[in-house]
Design an enzyme around this catalytic site. Structure first.
Site, PDB file in Angstrom:
ATOM      1  N   GLU A  73       0.824  -1.204   0.000  1.00 53.60           N
ATOM      2  CA  GLU A  73       0.000   0.000   0.000  1.00 53.60           C
ATOM      3  C   GLU A  73       0.868   1.269   0.000  1.00 53.60           C
ATOM      4  O   GLU A  73       0.506   2.265  -0.639  1.00 53.60           O
ATOM      5  CB  GLU A  73      -0.948  -0.020   1.187  1.00 53.60           C
ATOM      6  CG  GLU A  73      -1.998  -1.113   1.049  1.00 53.60           C
ATOM      7  CD  GLU A  73      -2.991  -1.139   2.194  1.00 53.60           C
ATOM      8  OE1 GLU A  73      -4.197  -1.036   1.937  1.00 53.60           O
ATOM      9  OE2 GLU A  73      -2.546  -1.278   3.359  1.00 53.60           O
ATOM     10  N   GLU A  75      -4.224  -9.400   3.424  1.00 49.94           N
ATOM     11  CA  GLU A  75      -5.119  -9.064   4.535  1.00 49.94           C
ATOM     12  C   GLU A  75      -6.320  -9.989   4.642  1.00 49.94           C
ATOM     13  O   GLU A  75      -6.770 -10.349   5.741  1.00 49.94           O
ATOM     14  CB  GLU A  75      -5.589  -7.611   4.401  1.00 49.94           C
ATOM     15  CG  GLU A  75      -4.567  -6.573   4.808  1.00 49.94           C
ATOM     16  CD  GLU A  75      -3.559  -6.242   3.720  1.00 49.94           C
ATOM     17  OE1 GLU A  75      -2.787  -5.300   3.903  1.00 49.94           O
ATOM     18  OE2 GLU A  75      -3.550  -6.943   2.686  1.00 49.94           O
TER      19      GLU A  75
END
Length: 279
Positions: free
Chosen positions: A113, A133
Protein backbone atom coordinates in the site's frame (compact mmCIF):
# COMPACT_ATOMS: atom_id res chain seq x y z
CA UNK A 1 24.26 16.52 9.67
CA UNK A 2 21.42 14.13 10.44
CA UNK A 3 17.92 15.41 10.13
CA UNK A 4 16.04 15.82 13.43
CA UNK A 5 13.37 13.59 11.84
CA UNK A 6 15.83 10.74 11.33
CA UNK A 7 15.60 7.87 13.83
CA UNK A 8 16.96 4.36 14.27
CA UNK A 9 14.01 3.01 12.27
CA UNK A 10 14.11 5.61 9.49
CA UNK A 11 17.17 6.96 7.69
CA UNK A 12 17.32 10.07 5.52
CA UNK A 13 19.89 10.97 2.89
CA UNK A 14 19.95 13.96 0.58
CA UNK A 15 21.31 13.15 -2.87
CA UNK A 16 21.40 16.53 -4.63
CA UNK A 17 17.72 17.54 -4.84
CA UNK A 18 16.34 14.09 -4.00
CA UNK A 19 15.52 12.87 -0.49
CA UNK A 20 16.15 9.14 0.06
CA UNK A 21 13.91 7.78 2.82
CA UNK A 22 14.92 4.34 4.08
CA UNK A 23 12.77 2.20 6.34
CA UNK A 24 15.36 0.71 8.67
CA UNK A 25 13.91 -2.24 10.58
CA UNK A 26 15.51 -5.10 8.63
CA UNK A 27 15.00 -7.70 11.38
CA UNK A 28 11.23 -7.45 10.80
CA UNK A 29 11.46 -6.79 7.06
CA UNK A 30 10.88 -3.09 7.74
CA UNK A 31 7.44 -3.61 9.24
CA UNK A 32 5.78 -0.39 10.34
CA UNK A 33 5.24 0.48 13.97
CA UNK A 34 3.92 3.79 15.29
CA UNK A 35 7.32 5.46 15.87
CA UNK A 36 8.41 4.57 12.33
CA UNK A 37 5.13 5.83 10.91
CA UNK A 38 5.56 9.15 12.70
CA UNK A 39 9.14 9.45 11.49
CA UNK A 40 8.05 8.69 7.91
CA UNK A 41 5.30 11.31 8.17
CA UNK A 42 7.89 13.84 9.31
CA UNK A 43 10.22 12.95 6.44
CA UNK A 44 7.43 13.39 3.88
CA UNK A 45 6.56 16.74 5.42
CA UNK A 46 10.20 17.80 5.11
CA UNK A 47 10.23 16.68 1.47
CA UNK A 48 7.20 18.81 0.64
CA UNK A 49 8.28 21.88 2.61
CA UNK A 50 11.96 22.12 1.68
CA UNK A 51 12.37 24.13 -1.55
CA UNK A 52 15.77 22.52 -2.17
CA UNK A 53 14.15 19.10 -2.52
CA UNK A 54 12.43 18.18 -5.78
CA UNK A 55 11.55 14.48 -5.34
CA UNK A 56 11.75 11.61 -2.88
CA UNK A 57 12.67 7.93 -3.04
CA UNK A 58 11.19 5.53 -0.50
CA UNK A 59 13.05 2.26 0.04
CA UNK A 60 13.82 -0.34 2.70
CA UNK A 61 16.99 -1.64 4.32
CA UNK A 62 18.22 -5.23 4.38
CA UNK A 63 16.86 -6.44 1.06
CA UNK A 64 13.16 -5.83 1.72
CA UNK A 65 10.85 -2.90 1.12
CA UNK A 66 8.20 -3.28 3.83
CA UNK A 67 6.22 -6.22 5.21
CA UNK A 68 3.31 -4.07 6.38
CA UNK A 69 2.16 -3.42 9.91
CA UNK A 70 4.23 -4.80 12.79
CA UNK A 71 1.66 -7.15 14.31
CA UNK A 72 3.76 -7.73 17.44
CA UNK A 73 3.79 -4.01 18.21
CA UNK A 74 0.12 -3.52 17.36
CA UNK A 75 -1.27 -4.53 20.81
CA UNK A 76 1.00 -1.93 22.44
CA UNK A 77 1.15 0.94 19.93
CA UNK A 78 -1.92 0.44 17.78
CA UNK A 79 -2.20 1.02 14.03
CA UNK A 80 0.86 2.83 12.59
CA UNK A 81 -1.21 5.53 10.93
CA UNK A 82 -1.19 9.32 11.11
CA UNK A 83 -4.46 11.21 11.43
CA UNK A 84 -5.58 12.49 8.05
CA UNK A 85 -2.58 11.03 6.22
CA UNK A 86 -3.08 7.31 6.60
CA UNK A 87 -0.66 4.44 7.04
CA UNK A 88 2.86 5.70 7.65
CA UNK A 89 1.65 9.24 6.99
CA UNK A 90 1.57 8.37 3.27
CA UNK A 91 -1.41 6.38 2.00
CA UNK A 92 -3.89 9.26 2.39
CA UNK A 93 -1.43 12.14 2.28
CA UNK A 94 -1.67 14.96 -0.24
CA UNK A 95 1.98 15.21 -1.27
CA UNK A 96 3.10 18.02 -3.55
CA UNK A 97 6.27 16.40 -4.93
CA UNK A 98 6.93 13.12 -6.75
CA UNK A 99 7.72 10.07 -4.65
CA UNK A 100 9.30 6.92 -6.12
CA UNK A 101 9.22 3.50 -4.48
CA UNK A 102 12.46 1.48 -4.79
CA UNK A 103 11.28 -2.03 -3.97
CA UNK A 104 13.51 -4.98 -3.13
CA UNK A 105 12.20 -8.22 -1.64
CA UNK A 106 8.81 -8.06 0.04
CA UNK A 107 6.24 -5.32 -0.47
CA UNK A 108 3.44 -7.00 1.44
CA UNK A 109 0.22 -5.75 2.99
CA UNK A 110 0.78 -2.20 4.15
CA UNK A 111 4.15 -2.29 2.39
CA UNK A 112 2.44 -2.75 -0.96
CA UNK A 113 0.00 0.00 0.00
CA UNK A 114 2.94 2.35 0.59
CA UNK A 115 4.27 1.47 -2.87
CA UNK A 116 0.84 2.02 -4.45
CA UNK A 117 0.78 5.48 -2.85
CA UNK A 118 3.97 6.46 -4.68
CA UNK A 119 3.98 8.02 -8.15
CA UNK A 120 6.48 5.60 -9.68
CA UNK A 121 7.68 2.11 -8.73
CA UNK A 122 11.06 0.51 -9.47
CA UNK A 123 11.55 -3.10 -8.37
CA UNK A 124 14.33 -5.63 -8.10
CA UNK A 125 13.84 -8.79 -10.13
CA UNK A 126 12.98 -10.94 -7.08
CA UNK A 127 10.55 -8.46 -5.52
CA UNK A 128 7.12 -9.77 -4.53
CA UNK A 129 3.92 -7.78 -4.11
CA UNK A 130 1.00 -9.06 -2.05
CA UNK A 131 -2.11 -7.95 -0.16
CA UNK A 132 -2.72 -10.89 2.20
CA UNK A 133 -5.12 -9.06 4.53
CA UNK A 134 -8.08 -11.21 3.51
CA UNK A 135 -6.30 -14.32 4.83
CA UNK A 136 -6.42 -12.74 8.29
CA UNK A 137 -10.04 -11.65 8.06
CA UNK A 138 -9.10 -8.06 7.13
CA UNK A 139 -9.18 -5.85 4.04
CA UNK A 140 -6.45 -3.71 2.49
CA UNK A 141 -8.22 -0.47 3.30
CA UNK A 142 -5.17 1.84 3.20
CA UNK A 143 -5.04 2.14 -0.60
CA UNK A 144 -4.85 -1.55 -1.58
CA UNK A 145 -8.55 -2.11 -2.23
CA UNK A 146 -8.91 1.49 -3.39
CA UNK A 147 -5.95 1.99 -5.73
CA UNK A 148 -5.03 -1.46 -7.02
CA UNK A 149 -8.11 -2.02 -9.26
CA UNK A 150 -7.31 1.25 -11.06
CA UNK A 151 -3.57 0.52 -11.42
CA UNK A 152 -3.69 -3.17 -12.37
CA UNK A 153 -6.07 -5.09 -14.65
CA UNK A 154 -9.31 -5.32 -12.67
CA UNK A 155 -9.67 -9.09 -12.53
CA UNK A 156 -6.01 -9.58 -11.62
CA UNK A 157 -6.38 -6.96 -8.90
CA UNK A 158 -9.42 -8.77 -7.56
CA UNK A 159 -7.49 -12.04 -7.55
CA UNK A 160 -4.81 -10.42 -5.38
CA UNK A 161 -7.38 -8.87 -3.05
CA UNK A 162 -9.59 -11.96 -2.70
CA UNK A 163 -6.95 -14.70 -2.53
CA UNK A 164 -4.02 -12.89 -0.93
CA UNK A 165 -1.69 -14.52 -3.47
CA UNK A 166 1.53 -12.63 -4.33
CA UNK A 167 2.64 -11.46 -7.76
CA UNK A 168 6.18 -11.23 -9.03
CA UNK A 169 7.91 -8.05 -10.14
CA UNK A 170 7.88 -9.38 -13.71
CA UNK A 171 4.11 -9.83 -13.66
CA UNK A 172 3.60 -6.44 -12.05
CA UNK A 173 5.77 -4.78 -14.70
CA UNK A 174 4.11 -6.66 -17.56
CA UNK A 175 0.75 -5.25 -16.52
CA UNK A 176 1.99 -1.71 -15.86
CA UNK A 177 2.08 -1.67 -12.07
CA UNK A 178 5.89 -1.32 -12.00
CA UNK A 179 7.83 1.18 -14.11
CA UNK A 180 11.25 -0.52 -14.13
CA UNK A 181 12.73 -3.90 -13.18
CA UNK A 182 16.39 -4.07 -12.21
CA UNK A 183 18.79 -6.73 -11.05
CA UNK A 184 18.36 -7.48 -7.37
CA UNK A 185 20.00 -4.73 -5.36
CA UNK A 186 19.68 -2.18 -8.16
CA UNK A 187 16.25 -0.70 -7.42
CA UNK A 188 17.56 2.31 -5.50
CA UNK A 189 20.06 3.29 -8.19
CA UNK A 190 17.40 2.95 -10.89
CA UNK A 191 14.94 4.98 -8.80
CA UNK A 192 17.52 7.75 -8.41
CA UNK A 193 18.14 7.76 -12.15
CA UNK A 194 14.39 8.03 -12.75
CA UNK A 195 14.19 10.83 -10.18
CA UNK A 196 16.93 12.73 -12.02
CA UNK A 197 14.89 12.51 -15.21
CA UNK A 198 11.97 14.08 -13.35
CA UNK A 199 13.85 16.78 -11.47
CA UNK A 200 15.67 18.13 -14.53
CA UNK A 201 12.34 19.54 -15.69
CA UNK A 202 10.79 22.77 -14.31
CA UNK A 203 9.39 22.23 -10.84
CA UNK A 204 6.08 24.03 -11.36
CA UNK A 205 5.35 22.02 -14.51
CA UNK A 206 6.10 18.72 -12.74
CA UNK A 207 3.98 19.63 -9.74
CA UNK A 208 1.08 20.79 -11.89
CA UNK A 209 1.14 17.69 -14.09
CA UNK A 210 1.28 15.47 -11.02
CA UNK A 211 -1.58 17.29 -9.29
CA UNK A 212 -3.88 17.04 -12.30
CA UNK A 213 -3.08 13.35 -12.90
CA UNK A 214 -3.50 12.36 -9.24
CA UNK A 215 -6.78 14.24 -9.01
CA UNK A 216 -8.09 12.54 -12.15
CA UNK A 217 -7.05 9.14 -10.75
CA UNK A 218 -8.35 9.54 -7.22
CA UNK A 219 -11.22 12.03 -7.49
CA UNK A 220 -12.26 11.95 -11.13
CA UNK A 221 -11.77 13.73 -14.45
CA UNK A 222 -14.27 16.48 -13.64
CA UNK A 223 -12.26 17.58 -10.61
CA UNK A 224 -9.03 17.37 -12.61
CA UNK A 225 -10.41 19.62 -15.36
CA UNK A 226 -11.22 22.24 -12.73
CA UNK A 227 -7.52 22.39 -11.78
CA UNK A 228 -6.45 23.59 -15.22
CA UNK A 229 -9.28 25.07 -17.31
CA UNK A 230 -8.14 27.19 -20.29
CA UNK A 231 -6.76 30.56 -19.22
CA UNK A 232 -6.81 29.84 -15.49
CA UNK A 233 -3.67 27.87 -14.74
CA UNK A 234 -0.71 29.46 -13.02
CA UNK A 235 1.47 31.63 -15.27
CA UNK A 236 4.39 29.58 -16.56
CA UNK A 237 6.76 30.92 -19.19
CA UNK A 238 8.19 28.83 -21.97
CA UNK A 239 11.76 30.02 -22.33
CA UNK A 240 14.16 28.22 -24.68
CA UNK A 241 12.23 24.99 -24.05
CA UNK A 242 12.54 25.56 -20.30
CA UNK A 243 9.55 26.51 -18.18
CA UNK A 244 10.22 29.30 -15.70
CA UNK A 245 7.64 29.76 -12.92
CA UNK A 246 6.95 33.27 -11.63
CA UNK A 247 8.82 34.01 -8.43
CA UNK A 248 8.57 36.75 -5.80
CA UNK A 249 11.33 39.29 -5.42
CA UNK A 250 13.00 41.87 -7.66
CA UNK A 251 12.00 41.88 -11.30
CA UNK A 252 14.51 40.18 -13.56
CA UNK A 253 15.03 40.63 -17.29
CA UNK A 254 13.95 37.76 -19.54
CA UNK A 255 15.10 37.11 -23.10
CA UNK A 256 12.53 37.61 -25.81
CA UNK A 257 11.82 33.94 -26.58
CA UNK A 258 8.81 33.21 -24.40
CA UNK A 259 5.12 32.40 -24.64
CA UNK A 260 2.20 31.77 -22.30
CA UNK A 261 1.31 28.09 -22.01
CA UNK A 262 -2.16 28.40 -20.46
CA UNK A 263 -4.16 29.65 -23.39
CA UNK A 264 -2.96 33.27 -23.59
CA UNK A 265 0.14 34.88 -25.03
CA UNK A 266 2.48 37.10 -23.05
CA UNK A 267 3.99 40.36 -24.24
CA UNK A 268 6.69 42.55 -22.61
CA UNK A 269 5.28 45.36 -20.49
CA UNK A 270 8.53 47.27 -20.75
CA UNK A 271 12.15 46.51 -21.47
CA UNK A 272 13.86 44.44 -18.83
CA UNK A 273 10.70 43.67 -16.84
CA UNK A 274 8.42 40.68 -16.57
CA UNK A 275 6.02 40.03 -19.43
CA UNK A 276 2.33 40.85 -18.97
CA UNK A 277 -0.58 38.76 -20.24
CA UNK A 278 -2.31 40.05 -23.31
CA UNK A 279 -6.03 40.77 -23.03
Amino acid sequence: MASPIESDSLLLERRDDVLIITLNRPRVRNALDVPTARALDGALTELCRDPALRAGVLTGAGGHFCSGMDLKKFPVHGVPAVDGRGLGGLTRAQLTKPLIAAVEGAAVGGGMELALSCDLIVAGASALFALPEVTRGLIAAESGAVRLPARYPYHLAMEMLLTGDPVTAASAARHGLVNRITEDGGALSAALELASRVTRHPEEAVRAARAVARTADEVGPAAAWRLAPPGRCQPVLLLHARLIPPAPGPLRPYPAQWSFVCGRLLRPCSAGRRPCPTR
